[in-house]
Design an enzyme around this catalytic site. Structure first.
Site, PDB file in Angstrom:
ATOM      1  N   ARG A  22      28.104  36.803  47.504  1.00 26.87           N
ATOM      2  CA  ARG A  22      28.980  36.354  46.422  1.00 26.87           C
ATOM      3  C   ARG A  22      28.855  34.848  46.259  1.00 26.87           C
ATOM      4  NH1 ARG A  22      34.552  39.857  47.432  1.00 26.87           N
ATOM      5  NH2 ARG A  22      33.551  41.901  47.326  1.00 26.87           N
ATOM      6  N   SER A 113      33.884  42.271  43.190  1.00 26.16           N
ATOM      7  CA  SER A 113      35.084  43.050  43.473  1.00 26.16           C
ATOM      8  C   SER A 113      36.322  42.515  42.770  1.00 26.16           C
ATOM      9  CB  SER A 113      35.304  43.130  44.986  1.00 26.16           C
ATOM     10  OG  SER A 113      36.345  44.027  45.298  1.00 26.16           O
ATOM     11  N   HIS A 114      37.294  42.039  43.528  1.00 28.55           N
ATOM     12  CA  HIS A 114      38.576  41.599  42.991  1.00 28.55           C
ATOM     13  C   HIS A 114      38.569  40.132  42.598  1.00 28.55           C
ATOM     14  CE1 HIS A 114      38.299  40.804  47.229  1.00 28.55           C
ATOM     15  NE2 HIS A 114      39.281  39.939  47.167  1.00 28.55           N
ATOM     16  N   ASP A 277      40.984  47.406  40.782  1.00 32.02           N
ATOM     17  CA  ASP A 277      40.402  46.068  40.733  1.00 32.02           C
ATOM     18  C   ASP A 277      39.125  46.029  39.913  1.00 32.02           C
ATOM     19  OD1 ASP A 277      38.804  47.473  42.528  1.00 32.02           O
ATOM     20  OD2 ASP A 277      38.293  45.668  43.648  1.00 32.02           O
ATOM     21  N   ASP A 279      35.822  46.264  40.452  1.00 32.30           N
ATOM     22  CA  ASP A 279      34.772  47.278  40.558  1.00 32.30           C
ATOM     23  C   ASP A 279      35.301  48.658  40.904  1.00 32.30           C
ATOM     24  OD1 ASP A 279      35.461  46.514  43.174  1.00 32.30           O
ATOM     25  OD2 ASP A 279      33.465  46.955  43.946  1.00 32.30           O
ATOM     26  N   ASP A 281      37.214  49.812  43.472  1.00 29.35           N
ATOM     27  CA  ASP A 281      37.329  50.347  44.830  1.00 29.35           C
ATOM     28  C   ASP A 281      38.676  50.052  45.492  1.00 29.35           C
ATOM     29  OD1 ASP A 281      36.984  47.646  45.342  1.00 29.35           O
ATOM     30  OD2 ASP A 281      35.252  47.885  46.678  1.00 29.35           O
ATOM     31  N   ARG A 282      39.533  49.278  44.838  1.00 24.79           N
ATOM     32  CA  ARG A 282      40.845  48.971  45.412  1.00 24.79           C
ATOM     33  C   ARG A 282      41.956  49.581  44.570  1.00 24.79           C
ATOM     34  NH1 ARG A 282      40.580  43.383  48.589  1.00 24.79           N
ATOM     35  NH2 ARG A 282      38.329  43.327  48.985  1.00 24.79           N
ATOM     36  N   THR A 344      37.026  44.399  59.834  1.00 23.61           N
ATOM     37  CA  THR A 344      37.120  44.415  58.379  1.00 23.61           C
ATOM     38  C   THR A 344      35.726  44.611  57.774  1.00 23.61           C
ATOM     39  OG1 THR A 344      39.095  43.037  58.352  1.00 23.61           O
ATOM     40  CG2 THR A 344      37.747  43.043  56.371  1.00 23.61           C
ATOM     41  N   LYS A 376      35.391  52.533  49.662  1.00 23.39           N
ATOM     42  CA  LYS A 376      36.789  52.719  49.286  1.00 23.39           C
ATOM     43  C   LYS A 376      36.841  53.069  47.804  1.00 23.39           C
ATOM     44  CE  LYS A 376      37.308  47.624  49.365  1.00 23.39           C
ATOM     45  NZ  LYS A 376      36.214  47.225  50.260  1.00 23.39           N
TER      46      LYS A 376
END
Length: 542
Positions: A22, A113-114, A277, A279, A281-282, A344, A376
């Site tokens: 990222r 992601s988020h 979120d 993508d 996954d959350r 994590t 997830k």
């Protein structure tokens, strides 16, 4: 069309983190930057020749252009086939599902992601392996090794493909199949959940709001919630994916989805609410007058998963990331199944899932999933909640009250201190590590430390070991404080402090979370000497 080898690289700092690489979008847009990273991925897996890959992303700024570049590099490296979502869109769990369904060799997921999107915000790319999950550390380390010496990449000189039309296309000898991003995923969900019973729930007058946050889950939620399940038109909010997520921050938590939280706390609250979120996954789960922490959500899903057809035979086990509250452990113990604590990063769940040792997994950072894919899955968690609500016909608040009375309540919160100079953040963590041998038995703010460590994980499947995964401070009575530097930011360092306090006395199960954690919060500040950072308050509390 011809294949060219172009000189570029190496670029510094292309080390994949827990969720890939990222950086700021403008960094990925630098000539050769994305190209070299993609070539390094192919080099690290023994080449792309005759292999099949899945490619797609969350639609953020530069997604369309990046997909075209990846297709041309894959073709130049001899890939047999690339399966790509229409318009370059695929949620992260949908990528995982397609890899598994199509027996693909791997997938390239374009997302941060988020994190916020836009030309001045964030972009990301990660590689998933043939089981559908994020690449394990051995592969990400090899990718990083390749990035340090790469000096060229191979690419087809060809026009961009039209990705708006479904069907087969090609670049050279590589077949490019453009697929409906929702169809295969929706079919999988229908296998797992009792759609008929959820339809009956909506027909009974049950109300819901789902905030897609202008991100990739919008089309999935519209098709499944409003299409397949019959939720009222307008149930899905902010459903159109946007390159900058509508100018918002696509992180489903009470801070960035405040309007949804305000709605469920108002007189006009729907029965159920959720958000996903960037993508997909959350997830965030809410009910009328209540916010459910991700840790509690995992525990509730573990306790009630048997109500859904896909999990009617029971769970093999439950796994959680180390910073996630121990609420799921208590459920697993009551059910007589195994529970695991991992570092994590979703990739650490992959071995447990593949070995059949666990069925459900979860992280405190709004990630929950199961053995249906190897990522997830935000919408999956929402659908499992809906299946539970349809079976029990209880409110979210009543389900939580019953759960806490049975298992106790793990009051839980995360305090984020963002954009800290890296040297300051590392100094704080190093200072904590130096104190660990002398902390047991000492008291802070009325809490006595029973044990502490720098968490290390021994994988029970392959025997690999992961060190320095976060500092755990355990207090007598079930309270915890965990300190960890996040790997998902792009500016400075983010210190995350995870705070937990177990309460089993029924009269104390409905307190304000921050009040219930006050002694743990103060003890964490004292132990870490947090004032050295010059921060009086965290940037974000969730």
């Amino acid at each position: 069309m011809t294949v060219r080898t172009l000189q570029a690289g190496p670029f510094e700092g292309q080390k994949p983190g827990t969720s890939g690489l990222r950086k700021k979008t403008r960094v990925f847009m630098e000539p050769g930057y994305l190209e070299c990273f993609v070539q390094a991925i192919f080099n690290s897996i023994g080449g792309a020749k005759d292999k099949t890959f899945v490619v797609g992303g969350d639609g953020r700024y530069f997604n369309r252009e990046a997909v075209q570049i990846i297709l041309k590099i894959a073709a130049a490296n001899g890939a047999a086939k690339v399966i790509v979502g229409q318009d370059g869109l695929l949620s992260t769990p949908a990528v995982s599902n397609l890899i598994r369904q199509r027996n693909a060799d791997g997938g390239l997921v374009l997302s941060a992601s988020h994190n916020p999107g836009g030309i001045d915000e964030d972009f990301g790319l990660k590689y998933n392996v043939s089981n559908g999950g994020p690449a394990p550390e051995a592969i990400t380390e090899e990718i990083f090794s390749q990035t340090k010496t790469i000096d060229s990449y191979r690419i087809f000189e060809a026009s961009d493909l039209d990705l708006s039309t479904l069907g087969m296309k090609g670049i050279g000898s590589t077949t490019v199949e453009i697929v409906d991003p929702v169809a295969d995923y929706a079919a999988l969900m229908e296998q797992l959940f009792d759609f008929a019973k959820v339809r009956d729930l909506f027909e009974s007058g049950f109300t819901m709001r789902f905030d897609a946050m202008h991100a990739v889950t919008g089309p999935y939620a519209k098709a499944i919630l409003e299409g397949e399940l019959g939720a009222a038109a307008g149930t899905v909010l902010n459903a159109q994916p946007s390159v900058d997520f509508g100018g918002g921050h696509p992180d489903p938590n009470p801070v960035w989805a405040k309007q949804l939280v305000d709605l469920v706390m108002s007189a006009d609250a729907p029965d159920f609410a959720a958000a996903s979120d960037g993508d997909g996954d959350r997830n965030m789960i809410l009910g009328k007058g209540i916010y459910v922490t991700p840790s509690d959500s995992l525990a509730v899903l573990a306790a009630n998963a048997h109500l859904a057809p896909g999990y009617a035979k029971g769970l093999a086990g439950v796994a959680r990331s180390m910073p996630t509250s121990t609420a799921a452990d208590r459920v697993a113990e009551a059910l007589g199944i195994d529970h695991y604590e991992t570092p994590t990063g979703w990739k650490f769940f992959g071995n447990l899932l593949d070995a059949g040792m666990v069925t459900l997994c979860g992280e405190e950072s709004a990630g929950t999933g199961s053995n249906h894919v190897r990522e997830k899955d935000g919408l999956w968690a929402v659908l499992l909640w809906l299946n539970i609500l349809a079976e029990t016909r209880q409110s979210v608040k009543d389900i939580m009250a019953s759960h806490w009375k049975r298992f106790g309540r793990n009051y839980y919160s995360r305090h984020d201190y963002e954009a800290i100079p890296a040297e300051d953040a590392n100094a704080l963590m190093d200072g904590l590590r130096g104190k660990l041998p002398d902390l047991p038995g000492k008291s802070f703010s009325g809490l006595t430390i029973s044990s502490c460590d720098d968490f290390a994980y021994l994988d029970p499947v392959d025997g690999s070991r992961s060190l320095r995964q976060g500092i755990r401070i355990l207090f007598e009575g079930g309270a915890r404080a965990v300190f960890r530097l996040s790997g998902t930011g792009t500016v400075g360092a983010t210190l995350r402090i995870y705070l937990e306090n177990l309460e089993t006395e029924e009269s104390k199960l409905f307190r304000d979370t921050q009040d219930a954690l006050a002694s743990v919060i103060q003890a964490a500040r004292e132990i870490s000497e947090l004032e050295r950072l010059g921060r009086s308050e965290p940037n974000v509390i969730t």
